[in-house]
Design a protein around this motif. Structure first.
Motif, PDB file in Angstrom:
ATOM      1  N   ARG A  31      60.760  37.611  46.020  1.00 63.06           N
ATOM      2  CA  ARG A  31      60.315  36.319  46.531  1.00 63.06           C
ATOM      3  C   ARG A  31      60.400  35.246  45.464  1.00 63.06           C
ATOM      4  O   ARG A  31      60.850  34.143  45.716  1.00 63.06           O
ATOM      5  CB  ARG A  31      58.869  36.422  47.041  1.00 63.06           C
ATOM      6  CG  ARG A  31      58.668  37.444  48.157  1.00 63.06           C
ATOM      7  CD  ARG A  31      59.613  37.216  49.317  1.00 63.06           C
ATOM      8  NE  ARG A  31      59.353  35.998  50.037  1.00 63.06           N
ATOM      9  CZ  ARG A  31      58.534  35.925  51.085  1.00 63.06           C
ATOM     10  NH1 ARG A  31      57.884  36.988  51.481  1.00 63.06           N
ATOM     11  NH2 ARG A  31      58.383  34.777  51.712  1.00 63.06           N
ATOM     12  N   LEU A  34      58.153  34.585  37.925  1.00 60.14           N
ATOM     13  CA  LEU A  34      57.158  33.782  37.231  1.00 60.14           C
ATOM     14  C   LEU A  34      57.200  34.040  35.736  1.00 60.14           C
ATOM     15  O   LEU A  34      57.474  35.150  35.294  1.00 60.14           O
ATOM     16  CB  LEU A  34      55.756  34.110  37.754  1.00 60.14           C
ATOM     17  CG  LEU A  34      55.470  33.743  39.207  1.00 60.14           C
ATOM     18  CD1 LEU A  34      55.818  34.876  40.151  1.00 60.14           C
ATOM     19  CD2 LEU A  34      54.014  33.368  39.395  1.00 60.14           C
ATOM     20  N   TYR A  36      54.757  33.555  32.271  1.00 57.89           N
ATOM     21  CA  TYR A  36      53.415  33.324  31.759  1.00 57.89           C
ATOM     22  C   TYR A  36      53.452  33.340  30.231  1.00 57.89           C
ATOM     23  O   TYR A  36      54.276  34.012  29.621  1.00 57.89           O
ATOM     24  CB  TYR A  36      52.449  34.440  32.195  1.00 57.89           C
ATOM     25  CG  TYR A  36      52.023  34.396  33.640  1.00 57.89           C
ATOM     26  CD1 TYR A  36      52.811  34.970  34.637  1.00 57.89           C
ATOM     27  CD2 TYR A  36      50.819  33.807  34.009  1.00 57.89           C
ATOM     28  CE1 TYR A  36      52.405  34.935  35.959  1.00 57.89           C
ATOM     29  CE2 TYR A  36      50.403  33.780  35.327  1.00 57.89           C
ATOM     30  CZ  TYR A  36      51.199  34.352  36.298  1.00 57.89           C
ATOM     31  OH  TYR A  36      50.792  34.324  37.604  1.00 57.89           O
ATOM     32  N   PRO A  43      46.812  35.632  30.448  1.00 53.85           N
ATOM     33  CA  PRO A  43      48.066  34.886  30.616  1.00 53.85           C
ATOM     34  C   PRO A  43      47.820  33.562  31.325  1.00 53.85           C
ATOM     35  O   PRO A  43      47.023  33.488  32.265  1.00 53.85           O
ATOM     36  CB  PRO A  43      48.903  35.828  31.488  1.00 53.85           C
ATOM     37  CG  PRO A  43      48.290  37.169  31.349  1.00 53.85           C
ATOM     38  CD  PRO A  43      46.839  36.929  31.142  1.00 53.85           C
ATOM     39  N   PHE A  45      49.785  30.435  33.374  1.00 58.19           N
ATOM     40  CA  PHE A  45      50.991  30.238  34.162  1.00 58.19           C
ATOM     41  C   PHE A  45      51.880  29.156  33.567  1.00 58.19           C
ATOM     42  O   PHE A  45      51.399  28.101  33.147  1.00 58.19           O
ATOM     43  CB  PHE A  45      50.579  29.863  35.589  1.00 58.19           C
ATOM     44  CG  PHE A  45      51.695  29.394  36.456  1.00 58.19           C
ATOM     45  CD1 PHE A  45      51.815  28.064  36.788  1.00 58.19           C
ATOM     46  CD2 PHE A  45      52.631  30.290  36.939  1.00 58.19           C
ATOM     47  CE1 PHE A  45      52.847  27.624  37.595  1.00 58.19           C
ATOM     48  CE2 PHE A  45      53.666  29.859  37.745  1.00 58.19           C
ATOM     49  CZ  PHE A  45      53.776  28.523  38.079  1.00 58.19           C
ATOM     50  N   MET A  48      57.115  28.972  38.139  1.00 56.12           N
ATOM     51  CA  MET A  48      57.494  29.837  39.243  1.00 56.12           C
ATOM     52  C   MET A  48      58.861  29.395  39.731  1.00 56.12           C
ATOM     53  O   MET A  48      59.075  28.218  40.024  1.00 56.12           O
ATOM     54  CB  MET A  48      56.481  29.770  40.393  1.00 56.12           C
ATOM     55  CG  MET A  48      56.833  30.711  41.525  1.00 56.12           C
ATOM     56  SD  MET A  48      55.516  30.954  42.722  1.00 56.12           S
ATOM     57  CE  MET A  48      55.555  29.427  43.638  1.00 56.12           C
ATOM     58  N   THR A  50      61.999  30.056  42.442  1.00 55.39           N
ATOM     59  CA  THR A  50      62.353  30.708  43.695  1.00 55.39           C
ATOM     60  C   THR A  50      63.816  30.500  44.061  1.00 55.39           C
ATOM     61  O   THR A  50      64.391  31.288  44.803  1.00 55.39           O
ATOM     62  CB  THR A  50      61.482  30.187  44.847  1.00 55.39           C
ATOM     63  OG1 THR A  50      61.589  28.758  44.881  1.00 55.39           O
ATOM     64  CG2 THR A  50      60.035  30.559  44.639  1.00 55.39           C
ATOM     65  N   LEU A  88      55.429  36.482  29.137  1.00 54.28           N
ATOM     66  CA  LEU A  88      55.560  37.505  30.165  1.00 54.28           C
ATOM     67  C   LEU A  88      56.376  36.978  31.336  1.00 54.28           C
ATOM     68  O   LEU A  88      56.180  35.855  31.797  1.00 54.28           O
ATOM     69  CB  LEU A  88      54.180  37.922  30.682  1.00 54.28           C
ATOM     70  CG  LEU A  88      53.275  38.622  29.674  1.00 54.28           C
ATOM     71  CD1 LEU A  88      51.846  38.621  30.167  1.00 54.28           C
ATOM     72  CD2 LEU A  88      53.742  40.042  29.428  1.00 54.28           C
ATOM     73  N   PHE A  92      57.653  38.471  41.839  1.00 50.97           N
ATOM     74  CA  PHE A  92      56.749  38.596  42.967  1.00 50.97           C
ATOM     75  C   PHE A  92      57.558  39.127  44.139  1.00 50.97           C
ATOM     76  O   PHE A  92      58.574  38.569  44.515  1.00 50.97           O
ATOM     77  CB  PHE A  92      56.132  37.249  43.306  1.00 50.97           C
ATOM     78  CG  PHE A  92      55.322  37.269  44.558  1.00 50.97           C
ATOM     79  CD1 PHE A  92      55.740  36.565  45.670  1.00 50.97           C
ATOM     80  CD2 PHE A  92      54.157  37.998  44.635  1.00 50.97           C
ATOM     81  CE1 PHE A  92      55.004  36.589  46.841  1.00 50.97           C
ATOM     82  CE2 PHE A  92      53.418  38.038  45.798  1.00 50.97           C
ATOM     83  CZ  PHE A  92      53.853  37.333  46.902  1.00 50.97           C
ATOM     84  N   TYR A  93      57.082  40.232  44.698  1.00 52.15           N
ATOM     85  CA  TYR A  93      57.789  40.829  45.813  1.00 52.15           C
ATOM     86  C   TYR A  93      56.895  40.818  47.044  1.00 52.15           C
ATOM     87  O   TYR A  93      55.676  40.683  46.957  1.00 52.15           O
ATOM     88  CB  TYR A  93      58.212  42.266  45.483  1.00 52.15           C
ATOM     89  CG  TYR A  93      57.057  43.210  45.234  1.00 52.15           C
ATOM     90  CD1 TYR A  93      56.574  43.401  43.947  1.00 52.15           C
ATOM     91  CD2 TYR A  93      56.447  43.900  46.282  1.00 52.15           C
ATOM     92  CE1 TYR A  93      55.517  44.250  43.702  1.00 52.15           C
ATOM     93  CE2 TYR A  93      55.385  44.751  46.043  1.00 52.15           C
ATOM     94  CZ  TYR A  93      54.926  44.933  44.752  1.00 52.15           C
ATOM     95  OH  TYR A  93      53.875  45.768  44.517  1.00 52.15           O
ATOM     96  N   GLY A 100      52.931  41.839  45.738  1.00 51.42           N
ATOM     97  CA  GLY A 100      52.505  42.214  44.400  1.00 51.42           C
ATOM     98  C   GLY A 100      53.345  41.546  43.338  1.00 51.42           C
ATOM     99  O   GLY A 100      54.393  40.963  43.613  1.00 51.42           O
ATOM    100  N   LEU A 101      52.852  41.625  42.144  1.00 50.49           N
ATOM    101  CA  LEU A 101      53.553  41.123  40.963  1.00 50.49           C
ATOM    102  C   LEU A 101      53.850  42.305  40.064  1.00 50.49           C
ATOM    103  O   LEU A 101      52.967  43.131  39.841  1.00 50.49           O
ATOM    104  CB  LEU A 101      52.671  40.151  40.176  1.00 50.49           C
ATOM    105  CG  LEU A 101      52.800  38.643  40.359  1.00 50.49           C
ATOM    106  CD1 LEU A 101      51.910  37.925  39.377  1.00 50.49           C
ATOM    107  CD2 LEU A 101      54.227  38.183  40.188  1.00 50.49           C
ATOM    108  N   PHE A 103      55.174  43.026  36.188  1.00 45.95           N
ATOM    109  CA  PHE A 103      55.417  42.356  34.913  1.00 45.95           C
ATOM    110  C   PHE A 103      56.384  43.135  34.042  1.00 45.95           C
ATOM    111  O   PHE A 103      56.426  44.368  34.071  1.00 45.95           O
ATOM    112  CB  PHE A 103      54.108  42.206  34.140  1.00 45.95           C
ATOM    113  CG  PHE A 103      53.201  41.128  34.671  1.00 45.95           C
ATOM    114  CD1 PHE A 103      52.326  41.379  35.709  1.00 45.95           C
ATOM    115  CD2 PHE A 103      53.222  39.858  34.115  1.00 45.95           C
ATOM    116  CE1 PHE A 103      51.486  40.390  36.196  1.00 45.95           C
ATOM    117  CE2 PHE A 103      52.388  38.855  34.589  1.00 45.95           C
ATOM    118  CZ  PHE A 103      51.526  39.125  35.627  1.00 45.95           C
TER     119      PHE A 103
END
Lengths: 113, 117
Positions: A31, A34, A36, A43, A45, A48, A50, A88, A92-93, A100-101, A103
């Motif tokens: 999706r 990201l 960080y 962390p 942000f 993001m 996309t 980091l 994001f899926y 979930g994320l 890393f």
């Protein structure tokens, strides 16, 4: 197996240098990606991403995503000692009703005066 | 600003104890997450929740459980603490961006450094 691979794992440069941090990923139901920055605590942000090919900028930091080649880069120009941190990358899926994320292990960046 | 508050900054417990880590967020976020962070392993997802009383296993749920009785609070429970659960635990929350199909970026608490002796 690692689904998010960051490189390099650590990097030491001098103030004023430009650095490029890499993040490659392998995932279905992608999706967004990201970035960080983690100093001593949690962390914070940064970006993001996309869409492919659209650069996001914030001051001396910028980032871009390539969804065809499945990677992203984070650039920092004119580095300062305050940029020293762990950076980091996470994707994001979404799928099966759950999100979930995941890393990567992070890149430890050290800026020397 | 989003505020994610973890109840303890440092915690020391003994092997076999039941341990509760609490996390509260003040932005009415739908999603909440628990991670642990270990040197060389990065951040790993333990459990997450996308609604009250809902929970989903992450990558490393073994030895943990969670509770979300209220929207603002997400608890991580170590049923019988073991030394390999010594770690930094990070809680995060995010909002569901309605209409976009995406979740908003996660905001993290300051972390709880848990030592199991």
């Amino acid at each position: 197996e690692d689904k998010v691979v960051q490189s390099p794992l650590s990097l030491v440069v001098h103030e004023g240098d430009t650095v490029t941090l890499n993040c490659s990923y392998e995932v279905t139901n992608f999706r967004s990606l990201l970035w960080y920055k983690q100093e001593k605590k949690a962390p914070t942000f940064l970006f993001m991403l996309t869409s492919s090919g659209i650069e996001k900028k914030s001051g001396r930091l910028s980032s871009i995503l390539d969804k065809k080649e499945l990677f992203s880069i984070l650039n920092i120009t004119a580095t300062q000692t305050g940029d020293s941190a762990i950076y980091l990358c996470a994707y994001f899926y979404s799928g099966g009703g759950a999100d979930g994320l995941t890393f990567g292990k992070g890149t430890h960046l050290i800026i020397q005066p | 600003d989003v505020k994610v508050t973890q109840s303890s900054r440092y915690l020391v417990k003994r092997t076999g104890e039941k341990v509760f880590l609490e996390c509260v967020q003040d932005m009415d976020h739908e999603n909440m997450f628990w991670y642990r962070q270990d040197p060389g392993l990065g951040l790993r997802l333990i459990y997450f929740s996308y609604d009250v009383k809902m929970k989903e296993k992450g990558d490393i749920p073994e030895g943990y459980s969670v509770s979300r009785e209220k929207k603002e609070r997400f608890s991580l429970i170590l049923e019988s603490a073991s030394t390999n659960q010594t770690s930094m635990y990070l809680c995060a929350s995010s909002a569901w961006a309605h209409g976009t199909g995406y979740n908003q970026p996660q905001h993290f608490g300051d972390g709880t450094r848990l030592s199991i002796l």
